[in-house]
Design an enzyme around this catalytic site. Structure first.
Site, PDB file in Angstrom:
ATOM      1  N   ASP A 163      -8.385 -16.328 -17.307  1.00  0.00           N
ATOM      2  CA  ASP A 163      -9.078 -16.932 -16.173  1.00  0.00           C
ATOM      3  C   ASP A 163     -10.168 -17.892 -16.661  1.00  0.00           C
ATOM      4  O   ASP A 163     -10.789 -17.671 -17.704  1.00  0.00           O
ATOM      5  CB  ASP A 163      -9.703 -15.816 -15.330  1.00  0.00           C
ATOM      6  CG  ASP A 163     -10.386 -16.331 -14.090  1.00  0.00           C
ATOM      7  OD1 ASP A 163      -9.698 -16.897 -13.232  1.00  0.00           O
ATOM      8  OD2 ASP A 163     -11.616 -16.162 -13.979  1.00  0.00           O
ATOM      9  N   ASP A 223      -2.004  -1.314  -3.763  1.00  0.00           N
ATOM     10  CA  ASP A 223      -2.242  -0.561  -4.998  1.00  0.00           C
ATOM     11  C   ASP A 223      -1.109  -0.767  -5.996  1.00  0.00           C
ATOM     12  O   ASP A 223      -0.092  -1.413  -5.695  1.00  0.00           O
ATOM     13  CB  ASP A 223      -2.437   0.921  -4.694  1.00  0.00           C
ATOM     14  CG  ASP A 223      -1.358   1.488  -3.783  1.00  0.00           C
ATOM     15  OD1 ASP A 223      -0.170   1.243  -4.048  1.00  0.00           O
ATOM     16  OD2 ASP A 223      -1.699   2.169  -2.803  1.00  0.00           O
ATOM     17  N   ASN A 240       0.845  -1.190   0.000  1.00  0.00           N
ATOM     18  CA  ASN A 240       0.000   0.000   0.000  1.00  0.00           C
ATOM     19  C   ASN A 240       0.882   1.241   0.000  1.00  0.00           C
ATOM     20  O   ASN A 240       1.416   1.639   1.037  1.00  0.00           O
ATOM     21  CB  ASN A 240      -0.904  -0.018   1.239  1.00  0.00           C
ATOM     22  CG  ASN A 240      -1.814   1.200   1.317  1.00  0.00           C
ATOM     23  OD1 ASN A 240      -1.946   1.935   0.350  1.00  0.00           O
ATOM     24  ND2 ASN A 240      -2.438   1.402   2.458  1.00  0.00           N
ATOM     25  N   GLU A 295      -6.109 -20.836 -17.745  1.00  0.00           N
ATOM     26  CA  GLU A 295      -6.350 -21.620 -16.534  1.00  0.00           C
ATOM     27  C   GLU A 295      -7.205 -22.826 -16.901  1.00  0.00           C
ATOM     28  O   GLU A 295      -8.367 -22.692 -17.272  1.00  0.00           O
ATOM     29  CB  GLU A 295      -7.075 -20.777 -15.483  1.00  0.00           C
ATOM     30  CG  GLU A 295      -7.354 -21.553 -14.206  1.00  0.00           C
ATOM     31  CD  GLU A 295      -8.269 -20.816 -13.242  1.00  0.00           C
ATOM     32  OE1 GLU A 295      -8.228 -21.116 -12.044  1.00  0.00           O
ATOM     33  OE2 GLU A 295      -9.045 -19.951 -13.711  1.00  0.00           O
ATOM     34  N   GLY A 348      -6.160  -2.352   0.796  1.00  0.00           N
ATOM     35  CA  GLY A 348      -5.571  -1.082   0.386  1.00  0.00           C
ATOM     36  C   GLY A 348      -4.322  -1.150  -0.471  1.00  0.00           C
ATOM     37  O   GLY A 348      -3.753  -0.119  -0.819  1.00  0.00           O
TER      38      GLY A 348
END
Length: 604
Positions: free
Chosen positions: A312, A147, A120, A341, A145
């Site tokens: 995905d 980033d 973060n 995947e 949080g």
């Protein structure tokens, strides 16, 4: 009086490029009754088709993009008794050699991280007004949080570790009320989630990686979006999604898609069922949907200068549409590598999904997917080193995994891993056993294919999936100012790695940095010998390159190996440099192997 802003709310893609391989560009215009307007374009653009749907808020316009030059053009909207309005649309100049960009291959080592849990750097964006879920670091399944800037700040740590390629879970906006941190229920696929940063941050991440000679891979979701996606909340047409009278979950049976005995009922429910209730299933049979997904993927590659794609839930797509999606991207970027995947545990079934598979050919299918995830190897390693076994397991299942390589058209296109963001943490599975980690990591870094590390593995991070996915996705220690200890720093630094973390990190760093420059391990042939009494021996070799011999002793006792048995692999070598212990070994007659130890020997 209606303003332009109240009439036209979105244009997607927001811009495009001149000189692309895609010859037809589908633009989506979204706004209040926008389909009631006639649309014309400025000189230099040619409209091939205008498509309306049952929802008057959408207009799909197909352009001839074959000879468009860079510049800003315009679209004019006209409606009787309403004032005309005109909007600009930009075609950017494409960067040089973009189409022929290089990509990842088996010389790379991937590092998978979840941005919300990594670091973060900008607490001011932990929560933002326009997005529902706010930061809650005390909730294992909430937002914490992390980033994009936090990732950028720690790229030198990753490079020093020996990582070459970064794979981050999705970064696009996920405006869900709960569980939005993982990113797989996206609500706007043309915008970065504001709690992670901005498009400029993402582009800077790409730039900073490339400055360090590293690569960036996007995690792309073709199968589903989040239920709060702006487009799903106001569907262009009912068949944009696979709709059911009542909520219908996928049955998670990928095998139904190639099982010649499968019922249509099972196949449909797997393919058209929703992944979960908050992830509506996209209907890729609808050409508007498929074109949208193709263009969106290309847009991100071009805009951010990406080096590859991880797809995905690949086997939950309409498989014929997935082929078209892949072919369109590969036509645009012939050298771009893509991993899907494919969560299957049987090598023959897994091989069906790899490009040019003979097994797929027998079923009249070619996925066009270059790389797949090696779950059979993952399963073998997690099982062999499961700490609750009453005794150490033999390495037979490891040997048998590679016996099945003949199924694959390209064994080098297998991504191998100890763990990822959906599986049990390996260091929990093995009870924090450093010897088990050393052996298992040695395997995934020296056999065929592309190794992938999950964030925190390299410092012995643990977490129990039985407590929910949040427990295998803890914050990386040192990524937050509140942390009392910083595992990004060496043990000599203030608050740096502790003894336990450093024992894992030092081994990982040494192994990965050795691998980085070893062509034999990147591309070499594979020769192995039947595992006997907890010992497994294999070789990697290339013409005119040093041979590499790997010995795994998973026994609790020292073993004496008679080397005559391995003459075929030794190829006349009598000595070798063992790279993990920095010793020169005599390989003329026999070799003493310490208990619970891997050896990597460069033959001389």
């Amino acid at each position: 009086m209606k303003t332009l802003k109240t009439i036209l709310k979105r244009v997607e893609p927001p811009h495009w490029w001149a000189g692309m391989g895609l010859k037809k560009l589908q633009l989506l215009f979204y706004g209040n009754n926008i389909s009631e307007y006639n649309i014309t374009c400025s000189s230099g653009l040619k409209i091939l088709q205008v498509s309306q749907t049952e929802n008057s808020n959408y207009l799909f316009v197909t352009l001839d993009a074959s000879e468009i030059e860079g510049g800003t053009y315009s679209f004019t909207f006209q409606k009787e008794n309403f004032p005309d309005f005109t909007i600009p649309y930009e075609f950017k100049e494409r960067s040089g050699n973009s189409a022929n960009r290089t990509s990842f291959d088996s010389s790379d080592v991937f590092y998978l991280l979840m941005p919300d849990r990594f670091a973060n750097a900008n607490p001011r964006i932990n929560s933002v007004k326009q997005l529902i879920e706010k930061v809650n670091p005390n909730d294992l399944h909430g937002r914490h949080g992390g980033d994009i800037q936090g990732i950028i700040n720690n790229l030198d740590y990753l490079k020093d570790l020996g990582i070459t390629t970064l794979w981050s879970t999705p970064l696009c906006e996920n405006n869900s009320s709960t569980g939005s941190y993982h990113g797989y229920a996206q609500t706007d696929v043309y915008n970065i989630d504001a709690r992670l940063g901005s498009l400029a941050d993402y582009k800077n991440l790409s730039k900073e990686l490339h400055k360090r000679g590293m690569k960036l891979v996007i995690d792309y979701v073709t199968n589903h979006w989040g239920s709060e996606h702006w487009l799903i909340k106001d569907l262009p047409c009912k068949d944009w999604l696979n709709q059911w009278k009542h909520f219908t979950n996928t049955i998670h049976k990928t095998t139904s898609l190639f099982d010649t005995n499968a019922s249509v009922f099972d196949k449909d429910q797997h393919e058209k069922g929703w992944f979960v209730s908050t992830m509506p299933d996209l209907n890729q049979r609808n050409p508007l949907v498929l074109n949208y997904l193709i263009q969106n993927a290309i847009w991100w590659i071009e805009e951010v200068n990406l080096d590859g794609i991880r797809v995905d839930t690949f086997t939950y797509n309409y498989k014929e549409a997935a082929v078209k999606w892949l072919e369109a991207i590969q036509n645009e970027y012939p050298n771009l590598n893509i991993i899907g995947e494919v969560w299957l545990h049987n090598s023959a079934q897994l091989a069906y999904w790899q490009k040019d598979s003979k097994i797929g050919e027998m079923a009249s299918y070619n996925s066009q997917l270059p790389c797949v995830t090696d779950f059979p190897l993952h399963n073998a390693l997690q099982d062999i080193f499961y700490s609750k076994h009453r005794k150490l397991k033999d390495l037979e299942s490891l040997y048998e995994t590679f016996v099945n390589d003949f199924f694959y058209p390209n064994p080098q296109g297998l991504m191998r891993f100890l763990e990822n963001h959906d599986t049990q943490r390996f260091n929990t599975q093995c009870g924090g056993d450093l010897d088990a980690y050393k052996i298992a990591l040695t395997v995934i870094c020296t056999v065929r294919g592309i190794p992938q590390l999950y964030y925190g593995s390299e410092i012995g991070m643990q977490g129990d999936k039985n407590n929910g996915d949040g427990d295998i996705r803890h914050e990386f220690p040192g990524g937050w100012a509140k942390h009392k200890q910083n595992a990004f720093l060496p043990p000599t630094a203030n608050k740096g790695r502790n003894v336990y973390q450093e024992s894992f990190h030092a081994f990982t760093k040494k192994l990965l940095n050795w691998r980085k420059d070893n062509r034999t391990v990147h591309y070499g042939n594979f020769l192995h010998f039947v595992s006997v009494d907890h010992v497994y021996v294999y070789f990697r070799y290339l013409d005119e390159e040093k041979r590499v011999m790997v010995i795994i002793n998973n026994s609790k006792t020292k073993k004496i190996l008679a080397l005559k048995k391995f003459a075929e692999g030794l190829n006349g070598s009598k000595t070798g440099n063992e790279i993990l212990s920095d010793q020169v070994l005599d390989l003329s007659t026999e070799l003493s192997m310490p208990a619970r130890t891997p050896y990597i020997i460069e033959l001389t």
